[in-house]
Every structure is written in C-alpha cells, then in structure tokens.
Enzyme design. Sequence first.
Site, PDB file in Angstrom:
ATOM      1  N   HIS A  58      -4.926  25.875 148.217  1.00 41.25           N
ATOM      2  CA  HIS A  58      -3.686  26.405 148.770  1.00 41.25           C
ATOM      3  C   HIS A  58      -2.565  25.391 148.584  1.00 41.25           C
ATOM      4  CE1 HIS A  58      -0.958  28.567 151.380  1.00 41.25           C
ATOM      5  NE2 HIS A  58      -0.667  27.414 151.973  1.00 41.25           N
TER       6      HIS A  58
ATOM      7  N   ARG B  56      -6.477  33.514 101.062  1.00 41.36           N
ATOM      8  CA  ARG B  56      -5.430  33.681 100.029  1.00 41.36           C
ATOM      9  C   ARG B  56      -4.061  33.267 100.555  1.00 41.36           C
ATOM     10  NH1 ARG B  56      -6.100  40.129  99.981  1.00 41.36           N
ATOM     11  NH2 ARG B  56      -5.549  40.455 102.162  1.00 41.36           N
TER      12      ARG B  56
ATOM     13  N   GLY C 221      -0.799  50.473 116.244  1.00 38.33           N
ATOM     14  CA  GLY C 221      -2.194  50.062 116.107  1.00 38.33           C
ATOM     15  C   GLY C 221      -2.420  49.281 114.826  1.00 38.33           C
TER      16      GLY C 221
HETATM   17  P1  NAI Z   1      -2.129  49.449 120.362  1.00 40.78           P
HETATM   18  O1  NAI Z   1      -3.298  50.232 119.938  1.00 40.78           O
HETATM   19  O2  NAI Z   1      -2.239  48.443 121.436  1.00 40.78           O
HETATM   20  O3  NAI Z   1      -0.947  50.437 120.779  1.00 40.78           O
HETATM   21  C1  NAI Z   1      -0.439  51.401 119.902  1.00 40.78           C
HETATM   22  C2  NAI Z   1       0.224  52.486 120.711  1.00 40.78           C
HETATM   23  O4  NAI Z   1       0.877  53.344 119.802  1.00 40.78           O
HETATM   24  C3  NAI Z   1      -0.728  53.340 121.516  1.00 40.78           C
HETATM   25  O5  NAI Z   1      -0.304  53.387 122.843  1.00 40.78           O
HETATM   26  C4  NAI Z   1      -0.659  54.691 120.843  1.00 40.78           C
HETATM   27  O6  NAI Z   1      -0.793  55.779 121.742  1.00 40.78           O
HETATM   28  C5  NAI Z   1       0.722  54.675 120.241  1.00 40.78           C
HETATM   29  N1  NAI Z   1       0.895  55.559 119.088  1.00 40.78           N
HETATM   30  C6  NAI Z   1       0.030  55.731 118.059  1.00 40.78           C
HETATM   31  N2  NAI Z   1       0.550  56.613 117.169  1.00 40.78           N
HETATM   32  C7  NAI Z   1       1.761  56.980 117.643  1.00 40.78           C
HETATM   33  C8  NAI Z   1       2.774  57.840 117.189  1.00 40.78           C
HETATM   34  N3  NAI Z   1       2.662  58.503 116.028  1.00 40.78           N
HETATM   35  N4  NAI Z   1       3.903  57.995 117.939  1.00 40.78           N
HETATM   36  C9  NAI Z   1       4.017  57.310 119.111  1.00 40.78           C
HETATM   37  N5  NAI Z   1       3.089  56.484 119.588  1.00 40.78           N
HETATM   38  C10 NAI Z   1       1.977  56.308 118.867  1.00 40.78           C
HETATM   39  O7  NAI Z   1      -1.593  48.802 118.996  1.00 40.78           O
HETATM   40  P2  NAI Z   1      -0.534  47.663 118.728  1.00 40.78           P
HETATM   41  O8  NAI Z   1       0.361  47.444 119.886  1.00 40.78           O
HETATM   42  O9  NAI Z   1       0.075  48.007 117.418  1.00 40.78           O
HETATM   43  O10 NAI Z   1      -1.459  46.401 118.574  1.00 40.78           O
HETATM   44  C11 NAI Z   1      -2.441  46.351 117.538  1.00 40.78           C
HETATM   45  C12 NAI Z   1      -3.634  45.551 117.949  1.00 40.78           C
HETATM   46  O11 NAI Z   1      -3.298  44.203 118.112  1.00 40.78           O
HETATM   47  C13 NAI Z   1      -4.227  46.046 119.256  1.00 40.78           C
HETATM   48  O12 NAI Z   1      -5.615  46.151 119.091  1.00 40.78           O
HETATM   49  C14 NAI Z   1      -3.885  44.976 120.237  1.00 40.78           C
HETATM   50  O13 NAI Z   1      -4.888  44.812 121.214  1.00 40.78           O
HETATM   51  C15 NAI Z   1      -3.741  43.741 119.358  1.00 40.78           C
HETATM   52  N6  NAI Z   1      -2.749  42.868 119.949  1.00 40.78           N
HETATM   53  C16 NAI Z   1      -3.083  42.113 121.028  1.00 40.78           C
HETATM   54  C17 NAI Z   1      -2.149  41.337 121.643  1.00 40.78           C
HETATM   55  C18 NAI Z   1      -2.543  40.539 122.810  1.00 40.78           C
HETATM   56  O14 NAI Z   1      -3.725  40.358 123.043  1.00 40.78           O
HETATM   57  N7  NAI Z   1      -1.610  40.041 123.589  1.00 40.78           N
HETATM   58  C19 NAI Z   1      -0.778  41.271 121.189  1.00 40.78           C
HETATM   59  C20 NAI Z   1      -0.520  42.129 120.092  1.00 40.78           C
HETATM   60  C21 NAI Z   1      -1.483  42.885 119.494  1.00 40.78           C
END
Ligand code: NAI
Length: 463
Positions: free
Chosen positions: A442, A34, A269
């Site tokens: 190296h 979409r 998340g």
């Molecule tokens: P995340 O799951 O990596 O981190 C979210 C964090 O927020 C956690 O540490 C959690 O404890 C915290 N949290 C949750 N509720 C909260 C609250 N009420 N108050 C304070 N802290 C709280 O999620 P994120 O960073 O949003 O990323 C989402 C997804 O996207 C993940 O699965 C991540 O692996 C993926 N992603 C991957 C990237 C990469 O591979 N470089 C880059 C960006 C995202």
Amino acid sequence: MAAFDLVVIGAGPAGYVGAIRAAQLGMNVALIEREALGGTCLNIGCIPSKALLDATHEYYLAKNKFSSRGIKVGDVSIDLPTLMSFKQKVVRQLTGGVGSLVKKNKITHIKGNARLLSASTVEVTAEGGKQTVEAKRILIATGSKPVELPAAKVDGKHIVDSTGALSFDSIPKKLLVIGAGAIGLELGSVWSRLGSEVTYVEFLQNIAGAADAEIAALLQKSLEKQGMSFRLGAKVTATSIKGGKVTVTYETGGKSESVEVDRVLVSVGRKPAIEGLGLEQIGVKLTARGAIEVREHYQTAVDGVYAVGDCIGGAMLAHKASDEAIACVERMAGVGGHVNYDAIPNIIYTAPELASVGLSEEQAKQKGHEVKVGKFPFTANGRAKSMDEVEGTVKIVADGRTDRVLGVTILHARASELIAEAAIAMEYSASSEDIARSVHAHPTLSEALKEAALAVDGRAIHF
Ligand code: NAI
C-alpha cells in the site's frame, strides 16, 4: 557448408527468440531474414506504436492535466518530425540490440528470401544471388501481414495500413479507421491525441473484439470522451479518392452513409504471411484459414519442419509467438517446454489501457461455468487517486464452484503492467481467495486486484 542443426526462417519475436533459445541449448543455428531483424513487432508494430502512444499520452497530460496539479508549462505543442525520429531511434536501438544478441549467441544471420526446397534444404535469394542452406531441422516463423479490404485498397498515402499510420507526414484533420480492434484503437488514439478527428467504422456491435463486453463498453465511453466517434455494426462498401480526400461509403442498419476524410486506416485483422515459401510443394499442410497446420510440438505435416507464431494462427501476439518458439526448440532438444494458452495476456494500449488474461464473463458462461464476478473501481484506490488516474476497473471472473480464477480484465492507465500479476496467478491455477489473501503493498494500483478478488465473495473493504 555443413548442415545447421536448425535453420529459422523469420527474425521476428518468434524467430529470433527461438534461434537464441536453440543456441543456448547447444544447436548450431542459422537465422534467415529478408528485412531488418525484429520482424513486424520491433520495426512496424508493437514497438514504434508504443513509442507514439507513450509520447502522445504525455502530450495529452501536459495539455490537459498538468495545470490542475500546479505544473505550468506554457503553450504545449507538437513537433511531428521530432516525434517520428524519436520513434525511429527506439526502433533502431531495439533492432540493433537483437543484432547484438544474434552475434553473442553465435547464430549465423543470413540476409535474404527463403524458400524450402525440401525438409532439409532452404534456398536463400538475396541481391548477390542464390545460395542453399542445409538443415537438420527447419523452423518457420514468418509472421503475418494485414488483411486487405477490397472496398478500401491501400495506396500507402490516402488509404493506409498500420505501417502507413505509424508515419503520416502531417496530422490528418479527419481520419477514418476501419476496424476497432487493437491496431485501430491504438493508432486512432495516437492521431486523436495529436488533433485528428477520428471516426471508427466497425463491423461488430462492440469495440475491442472478444474483450469482456462490459469493460469494452467502458473503454468506448472513455474514448468517446476523448473525442473519438464510433459507427458500430457498420460495413465499408466503397471508397473513392479525389483531390486528396477520401470518400468512404458504409452501410449501417440497412442504410448507406458517406463521409469525406483526409486519411483512412484499414485495420481489419492480420493473416499468416507464407507466400513464396514453397510449403505446398514439400507437403506442408495449411488450415482452412490459410495458416500453417501444426500437430504436437509445433511440427508441420512434414517431419523436421516446424512452425510457430502468427503464421500458425491463433492469437497474433508477439509474446505468444516467442513462447511458442521457446517451447518448440526446447522440445527439439528434449526439454519439456510448453505454452499455457489459457493464460496469455492481451493488451490494447489505449488510455486507459485494456488488459485481459483468460476468459471474459461471456466466454466463461458460454463454456458452461457457473461464474462469480468481483469488480473494483480505481476511483476507490488511493494510489490511482494520487496519480489522478482513476478511470477504470478490475474485473475478476472466478468459477462459482471451485473459486478458480477463469479470467481477469483490467481497464486502467497502467493495466498493461498490472495484468502480469493476474497472468501469474492463472499460471499457478490460483483461486480468487489466493489473490485476496496475498499481501499487496500500500499504496499501489495492485491493491485494486486484491480488492476485486475480495469482491468475488462480497467482502471488498474500500467499496
Ligand atoms: P483485430 O482482429 O484486432 O480487429 C479487427 C477489427 O476489424 C474487428 O473488430 C473486426 O470486426 C473489424 N472488421 C473486420 N472487417 C471489417 C470490415 N469490413 N468493416 C469494418 N470492420 C471490420 O485486428 P487488428 O486490429 O487489425 O490487429 C491485427 C492483429 O494484430 C490482431 O490479432 C491483434 O491482436 C494484433 N495486435 C495486437 C496488439 C497488441 O497486443 N497491443 C496491437 C496491434 C495488433
């Protein structure tokens, strides 16, 4: 219209990759999307964030490191509109590239919103009206969307999600980031480098989620040195917006504290994006966490309907999604595709970058392994020294009995590229001895991996 062999819903890294692989295998494929091709990753995720991260890292280097290497550049400043148009150009080029691949593979691209009417019929609603598409098989690859926080409702201006934080129209003086996971750490780093005062409020006692605790603590120290600050073990309870500022209230250690900032990024998340697909009506089952439940070969509860990527849960990573899509359509074609979930690299593109594959030391112990650990710091690596990028370390966790590598974590400016060697080693069930005995060129950063492998048995040469 005759039925397509496969109708793929969603053109992100799962859907468009699955569609291409299916076309290669001889299927007549339709791809329904979409929005723009490329999904979250190319349009509002991995790619634009990396454009901003790489550019702002260069800005940081020009400001802070060039002069010590004898490079004189005068006053260094940032032109935000140009930076943003650079980011958009990268996105345009890559999404355009996906469009060309779709054409080249003779995939029928249908623009619109898909809803399943049965295991073989998809209704597509677009501006011009509705149409139905018949399919022998359907692959759902609709991705994920940000988890919302009732205490900090996204308004798109003062309180934003990752999409908003990729496109602020000015540099916020103070930015509060809720959640110190991958998105928060990456986008917080971007704005910190551009001059924002960045504070994190994180629910857990550590940053970077399930990463190896020792290495995540090193990353935290490094980010603190760059000026970011962390409130760990803290939970946001309320936000209020007044006069263009946001007051954020959070609880920590039984106390309530408040801080006033210009912008808030909510990055707590992501969750599967499956609304409006009509899944329950046709019998597709969901897990307790709201993801599409799949059985072997990514089949849903309904025969002929498959699902891959973020919408089935697990690690929400573009490469995991793409590999699932490939494995899924290969299985449809009777080819033996598979995904090794024990060897999926995970990278947070901070400076230094935190890259890992396999188990952390804590996870390995929890699983009952007797572990051996080998570490090697980049301060002792010649190439890192000559690059003036000595921050970080390699940590290898191996099984104490068999020496098989269970996990590797790398903290370094170039960790995202280095982790590929560890992922391949794990794919081939390497022992630390295998890595130690492989000749590494190296001077390269990869020698740190070899040295860490030697260190598993206490025989690193340079440390
Ligand atoms: P995340 O799951 O990596 O981190 C979210 C964090 O927020 C956690 O540490 C959690 O404890 C915290 N949290 C949750 N509720 C909260 C609250 N009420 N108050 C304070 N802290 C709280 O999620 P994120 O960073 O949003 O990323 C989402 C997804 O996207 C993940 O699965 C991540 O692996 C993926 N992603 C991957 C990237 C990469 O591979 N470089 C880059 C960006 C995202």
